[in-house]
Design an enzyme around this catalytic site. Structure first.
Site, mmCIF file in Angstrom:
data_model
loop_
_atom_site.group_PDB
_atom_site.id
_atom_site.type_symbol
_atom_site.label_atom_id
_atom_site.label_comp_id
_atom_site.label_asym_id
_atom_site.label_seq_id
_atom_site.Cartn_x
_atom_site.Cartn_y
_atom_site.Cartn_z
ATOM 1 N N LYS A 1 0.869 -1.163 0.000
ATOM 2 C CA LYS A 1 0.000 0.000 0.000
ATOM 3 C C LYS A 1 0.904 1.210 0.000
ATOM 4 O O LYS A 1 1.852 1.270 0.774
ATOM 5 C CB LYS A 1 -0.881 -0.006 1.256
ATOM 6 C CG LYS A 1 -1.945 1.081 1.302
ATOM 7 C CD LYS A 1 -2.902 0.861 2.465
ATOM 8 C CE LYS A 1 -3.980 1.923 2.487
ATOM 9 N NZ LYS A 1 -4.899 1.785 3.615
ATOM 10 N N ALA B 1 -0.826 4.359 5.941
ATOM 11 C CA ALA B 1 -0.427 5.109 4.754
ATOM 12 C C ALA B 1 0.413 4.276 3.799
ATOM 13 O O ALA B 1 0.233 4.338 2.599
ATOM 14 C CB ALA B 1 0.329 6.372 5.150
ATOM 15 N N HIS B 2 1.359 3.531 4.276
ATOM 16 C CA HIS B 2 1.975 2.516 3.430
ATOM 17 C C HIS B 2 2.344 1.312 4.248
ATOM 18 O O HIS B 2 2.467 1.367 5.461
ATOM 19 C CB HIS B 2 3.196 2.964 2.619
ATOM 20 C CG HIS B 2 3.826 4.244 3.003
ATOM 21 N ND1 HIS B 2 3.960 5.271 2.112
ATOM 22 C CD2 HIS B 2 4.351 4.657 4.155
ATOM 23 C CE1 HIS B 2 4.548 6.273 2.715
ATOM 24 N NE2 HIS B 2 4.803 5.937 3.952
ATOM 25 N N ASN B 3 2.525 0.243 3.534
ATOM 26 C CA ASN B 3 2.767 -1.034 4.181
ATOM 27 C C ASN B 3 3.763 -1.820 3.337
ATOM 28 O O ASN B 3 3.531 -2.052 2.168
ATOM 29 C CB ASN B 3 1.440 -1.786 4.310
ATOM 30 C CG ASN B 3 1.564 -3.030 5.184
ATOM 31 O OD1 ASN B 3 2.666 -3.408 5.583
ATOM 32 N ND2 ASN B 3 0.450 -3.667 5.465
#
Lengths: 180, 147
Positions: A157, B92-94
């Site tokens: 993500k 938000a990011h992974n």
């Protein structure tokens, strides 16, 4: 206009923050267009955004790159267990290297995680990143310091973080943004 | 990538002018025309080389909290856990990373209270312990990707 530093205290400023967080309008007078959307004059938008940059609320304004499609495919988080009384000196020395893209002191988390200094290195491939890590260890006097190198294998993500909830406004058009 | 695109990416990772005609001012410094610069930025966005053209916020100064968190995820459950974690809008990011702590994500929340709540919710949703590692100090770097 009243000089209000905190966008939360002035709905127009909150709307401005919301309006620009996904991107500036790509038109010759973007601040005028933003002003129209949120109910401020062009001059007020210019003054406000300038102040946000000056005060550090906006760290930088410009192109926000996506590093992977640009060829930066190797991304290593390098973590070090350095003495707490030296972490500031070492962190500042580390962050001065051009290939270090982020550098933070963070808390240790017990035996599972003894590391207190984190840096991020983005490079074209793992080989070049490993060479940069060696160089960094030499330059910062950390060749014998416990460290771990965590390459990312997959990214699940990635999006620009959004910090403000939607603020009611007459016009919810936002700037251009690509979904990540 | 064209030479002009390269010039724009290398020259505009910060410092975009704040004035009536910012694209004109920025374009002149880069040796381009105003419309040309706007067109190049549109093209870079269309190609997915930029996530956006605009501000990078200092989250904490907005009253929000930004933290790095990690989990030890059993390999066989990795994708299922990633899906549950990514379902939180605050993530938000992974990234998957090669370590016993193998899932690393950034949490961006509007308030410190919400940050704590999301950590608990992620633990409840995954049944795993979340190692929260908020920054103590940030050492300044001039984030600059040269292309």
């Amino acid at each position: 206009m009243a000089t209000v530093n905190d966008p939360r205290e002035d709905p127009r400023l909150a709307r401005l923050l919301e309006a620009i967080q996904s991107g500036l309008p790509l038109t010759p007078r973007p601040y005028a267009e933003l002003g129209e959307r949120v109910g401020l004059s062009e001059g007020e938008v210019v003054d406000t955004v300038s102040r946000w940059v000056r005060e550090g609320l906006i760290k930088r304004l410009g192109v926000v790159v996506r590093h992977r499609p640009l060829g930066y495919r190797a991304n290593a988080m390098v973590v070090w267990d350095v003495p707490d009384d030296r972490v500031g000196d070492i962190g500042r020395r580390m962050s001065a290297h051009e290939f270090v893209t982020l550098c933070y002191r963070r808390p240790r988390r017990g035996e599972d995680w003894p590391y207190n200094l984190f840096c991020m290195i983005h490079g074209r491939d793992r080989h070049s990143v490993n060479a940069q890590i060696e160089l960094l260890a030499e330059a910062c006097g950390l060749t014998d310091t416990p460290r771990a190198v965590l390459f990312s294998s997959r990214c699940f993500k990635q999006r620009g973080a959004r910090y403000l909830a939607e603020v009611p406004s007459g016009d919810t058009r936002s700037g251009r943004m690509r979904p990540a | 990538m064209t030479e002009t695109e390269r010039v724009v990416i290398n020259g505009l990772q910060g410092g975009f002018p704040i004035c009536e005609r910012p694209f004109l001012e920025a374009a002149e410094k880069l040796g381009l025309g105003e419309e040309e610069l706007i067109g190049v930025i549109e093209g870079l966005l269309d190609q997915g080389l930029l996530s956006r053209f605009g501000p990078l916020y200092h989250a904490e100064r907005l009253g929000g909290a930004l933290s790095l968190a990690a989990m030890k995820v059993p390999e066989a459950e990795f994708d299922a856990i990633a899906e549950r974690v990514n379902a939180f809008p605050e993530v938000a990011h992974n990234y998957a990373r090669d370590h016993a702590l193998n899932m690393w994500f950034v949490l961006a929340t509007e308030t410190v209270e919400r940050h704590r709540a999301v950590l608990r919710e992620i633990e409840a949703a995954t049944g795993l312990n979340v190692y929260d590692m908020p920054k103590i100090t940030e050492y300044f770097v001039g984030l600059h990707f040269v292309v």
